[in-house]
Each structure stands twice: as structure tokens, then as C-alpha cells.
Design a protein around this motif. Structure first.
Motif, mmCIF file in Angstrom:
data_model
loop_
_atom_site.group_PDB
_atom_site.id
_atom_site.type_symbol
_atom_site.label_atom_id
_atom_site.label_comp_id
_atom_site.label_asym_id
_atom_site.label_seq_id
_atom_site.Cartn_x
_atom_site.Cartn_y
_atom_site.Cartn_z
ATOM 1 N N SER A 164 0.722 -1.195 0.060
ATOM 2 C CA SER A 164 0.069 0.060 -0.048
ATOM 3 C C SER A 164 0.993 1.242 0.024
ATOM 4 O O SER A 164 1.960 1.396 0.794
ATOM 5 C CB SER A 164 -0.848 -0.069 1.342
ATOM 6 N N SER A 165 0.386 2.321 -0.685
ATOM 7 C CA SER A 165 1.101 3.579 -0.793
ATOM 8 C C SER A 165 0.054 4.729 -1.179
ATOM 9 O O SER A 165 -0.408 4.556 -1.969
ATOM 10 C CB SER A 165 2.147 3.578 -2.054
ATOM 11 N N GLY A 166 0.058 5.283 0.081
ATOM 12 C CA GLY A 166 -1.239 6.539 0.048
ATOM 13 C C GLY A 166 -2.487 5.891 -0.259
ATOM 14 O O GLY A 166 -2.820 5.023 0.418
ATOM 15 N N GLU A 167 -3.139 6.273 -1.287
ATOM 16 C CA GLU A 167 -4.571 5.837 -1.450
ATOM 17 C C GLU A 167 -4.456 4.361 -2.439
ATOM 18 O O GLU A 167 -5.539 3.910 -2.506
ATOM 19 C CB GLU A 167 -5.310 7.005 -2.220
ATOM 20 N N TRP A 168 -3.442 4.274 -3.204
ATOM 21 C CA TRP A 168 -3.284 2.908 -3.735
ATOM 22 C C TRP A 168 -2.466 1.900 -3.235
ATOM 23 O O TRP A 168 -1.925 1.925 -2.121
ATOM 24 C CB TRP A 168 -2.254 3.509 -5.118
ATOM 25 N N GLU A 169 -3.079 0.507 -3.750
ATOM 26 C CA GLU A 169 -2.717 -0.618 -3.565
ATOM 27 C C GLU A 169 -2.016 -1.434 -4.693
ATOM 28 O O GLU A 169 -2.668 -1.186 -5.837
ATOM 29 C CB GLU A 169 -3.602 -1.446 -2.735
ATOM 30 N N TYR A 170 -0.745 -2.011 -4.639
ATOM 31 C CA TYR A 170 -0.359 -2.422 -5.622
ATOM 32 C C TYR A 170 -0.010 -4.158 -5.370
ATOM 33 O O TYR A 170 0.243 -4.423 -4.340
ATOM 34 C CB TYR A 170 1.347 -1.634 -5.965
ATOM 35 N N GLU A 171 0.199 -4.764 -6.501
ATOM 36 C CA GLU A 171 0.621 -6.129 -6.214
ATOM 37 C C GLU A 171 2.045 -6.016 -7.180
ATOM 38 O O GLU A 171 2.243 -5.651 -8.382
ATOM 39 C CB GLU A 171 -0.191 -7.079 -7.085
ATOM 40 N N VAL A 172 2.957 -6.393 -6.316
ATOM 41 C CA VAL A 172 4.515 -6.112 -6.754
ATOM 42 C C VAL A 172 4.991 -7.606 -7.134
ATOM 43 O O VAL A 172 4.878 -8.326 -6.214
ATOM 44 C CB VAL A 172 5.220 -5.497 -5.858
ATOM 45 N N ASP A 173 5.562 -7.894 -8.280
ATOM 46 C CA ASP A 173 6.097 -9.041 -8.598
ATOM 47 C C ASP A 173 7.376 -8.880 -8.724
ATOM 48 O O ASP A 173 7.684 -8.427 -9.557
ATOM 49 C CB ASP A 173 5.473 -9.721 -9.945
ATOM 50 N N PHE A 174 8.211 -9.351 -7.667
ATOM 51 C CA PHE A 174 9.743 -9.162 -7.721
ATOM 52 C C PHE A 174 10.412 -10.082 -8.719
ATOM 53 O O PHE A 174 11.523 -9.862 -9.131
ATOM 54 C CB PHE A 174 10.049 -9.625 -6.175
ATOM 55 N N MET A 175 9.821 -11.144 -9.177
ATOM 56 C CA MET A 175 10.527 -11.859 -10.182
ATOM 57 C C MET A 175 10.609 -11.286 -11.465
ATOM 58 O O MET A 175 11.182 -11.295 -12.218
ATOM 59 C CB MET A 175 10.017 -13.248 -10.080
ATOM 60 N N ALA A 176 9.280 -10.714 -11.769
ATOM 61 C CA ALA A 176 9.042 -10.080 -13.060
ATOM 62 C C ALA A 176 9.289 -8.446 -13.107
ATOM 63 O O ALA A 176 9.283 -7.963 -14.149
ATOM 64 C CB ALA A 176 7.507 -10.476 -13.553
ATOM 65 N N ASN A 177 9.542 -8.184 -12.019
ATOM 66 C CA ASN A 177 9.712 -6.762 -11.724
ATOM 67 C C ASN A 177 8.875 -5.729 -12.393
ATOM 68 O O ASN A 177 8.846 -5.054 -13.289
ATOM 69 C CB ASN A 177 11.445 -6.341 -12.240
ATOM 70 N N THR A 178 7.593 -6.174 -11.913
ATOM 71 C CA THR A 178 6.422 -5.359 -12.333
ATOM 72 C C THR A 178 5.591 -4.846 -10.974
ATOM 73 O O THR A 178 5.603 -5.411 -10.074
ATOM 74 C CB THR A 178 5.546 -5.988 -13.283
ATOM 75 N N GLN A 179 4.773 -3.768 -11.278
ATOM 76 C CA GLN A 179 3.761 -3.413 -10.229
ATOM 77 C C GLN A 179 2.229 -3.259 -10.967
ATOM 78 O O GLN A 179 2.412 -2.890 -11.943
ATOM 79 C CB GLN A 179 4.006 -2.213 -9.491
ATOM 80 N N MET A 180 1.222 -3.701 -10.362
ATOM 81 C CA MET A 180 0.056 -3.590 -10.965
ATOM 82 C C MET A 180 -0.910 -2.871 -9.818
ATOM 83 O O MET A 180 -0.912 -3.287 -8.698
ATOM 84 C CB MET A 180 -0.816 -4.874 -11.071
ATOM 85 N N ASN A 181 -1.351 -1.596 -10.126
ATOM 86 C CA ASN A 181 -2.176 -0.892 -9.586
ATOM 87 C C ASN A 181 -3.669 -1.634 -9.223
ATOM 88 O O ASN A 181 -4.386 -1.670 -10.384
ATOM 89 C CB ASN A 181 -2.580 0.379 -9.887
ATOM 90 N N VAL A 182 -4.039 -2.505 -8.153
ATOM 91 C CA VAL A 182 -5.241 -3.044 -7.981
ATOM 92 C C VAL A 182 -6.394 -2.375 -7.809
ATOM 93 O O VAL A 182 -7.378 -2.930 -7.844
ATOM 94 C CB VAL A 182 -4.806 -4.410 -6.885
#
Length: 115
Positions: free
Chosen positions: A81-99
Motif C-alpha cells: 500500500s502506498s497512499g491511497e493506492w494498493e499494488y501487487e508487486v511481482d519481484f521476479m517479473a519486476n512489475t507492479q500492478m495498481n489493484v
């Protein structure tokens, strides 16, 4: 500025010296402005080039990454979670998705040495 009296027992002279109160060291604030990250690495996201995360968000992601390294578990994905947003972070793929965002925007991320 807070001070204390410091006495030299050999010469019996006394002098007034600053205490270790952080307000006596304003340069610490200048240093924090120059290097606002708590860790020696920072995180960046790709959006028309590579951009630094906000220092607090980068530090939070670094803490999550360090936790991931200690116990990878069954998945490389962590929620952050960061501020008002929540992310799924994939450390293997090096991506973030704003859920939380309707578009579920996916961005590339990377970990770099902070300077």
C-alpha cells in the motif's frame, strides 16, 4: 540550543558545550534532503523513462523486498500500500500492478543503488 557545562578535571576549566540534541545539528536535515532514502537502494518505475518512487514509498517497497528475500514463500508477488493506492508487486517479473485503479495499470519497476 541546549547546552551543558563540561569541566576538565586536570585544568579545572569549564566550558559550555552543545548537547547531542538533534536541533543542534541542522545539517542533518540538509543531508536528509540530499539523500532522502533510508536504504542504500531505491526503487524506480517506468513511465516515459525511469522515475524514482517517492522516498517513503521506495523505503516501504525495499522493506517488502527484504522480507521477500528472507521468506519467498510460494509466490513472488506481494501487496504493497502506498497512499491511497494498493499494488501487487511481482519481484521476479519486476512489475507492479495498481489493484485499486480500474485499469489495473502494470508498470515495470527496478531496484537501483541510491547515490
Amino acid at each position: 540550543m541546549q547546552t551543558i557545562d563540561q569541566k576538565n578535571n586536570t585544568t579545572t576549566t569549564t566550558r559550555n558545550t552543545p548537547t547531542n540534541n538533534p536541533e543542534n545539528y541542522p545539517f542533518d536535515q540538509d543531508l536528509k534532503k540530499m539523500c532522502p532514502f533510508k536504504y542504500d537502494h531505491k526503487w524506480q518505475y517506468e513511465d516515459n523513462g525511469w522515475n524514482d518512487y517517492d522516498p517513503e514509498a521506495s523505503d516501504k517497497l525495499e522493506e517488502t523486498y527484504q522480507s521477500y528475500l528472507k521468506d519467498r514463500g510460494e509466490t513472488d508477488v506481494r501487496r504493497v500500500s502506498s497512499g491511497e493506492w494498493e499494488y501487487e508487486v511481482d519481484f521476479m517479473a519486476n512489475t507492479q500492478m495498481n489493484v485499486k485503479h480500474a485499469n489495473h495499470k502494470v508498470r515495470n519497476i527496478k531496484r537501483v543503488k541510491s547515490q
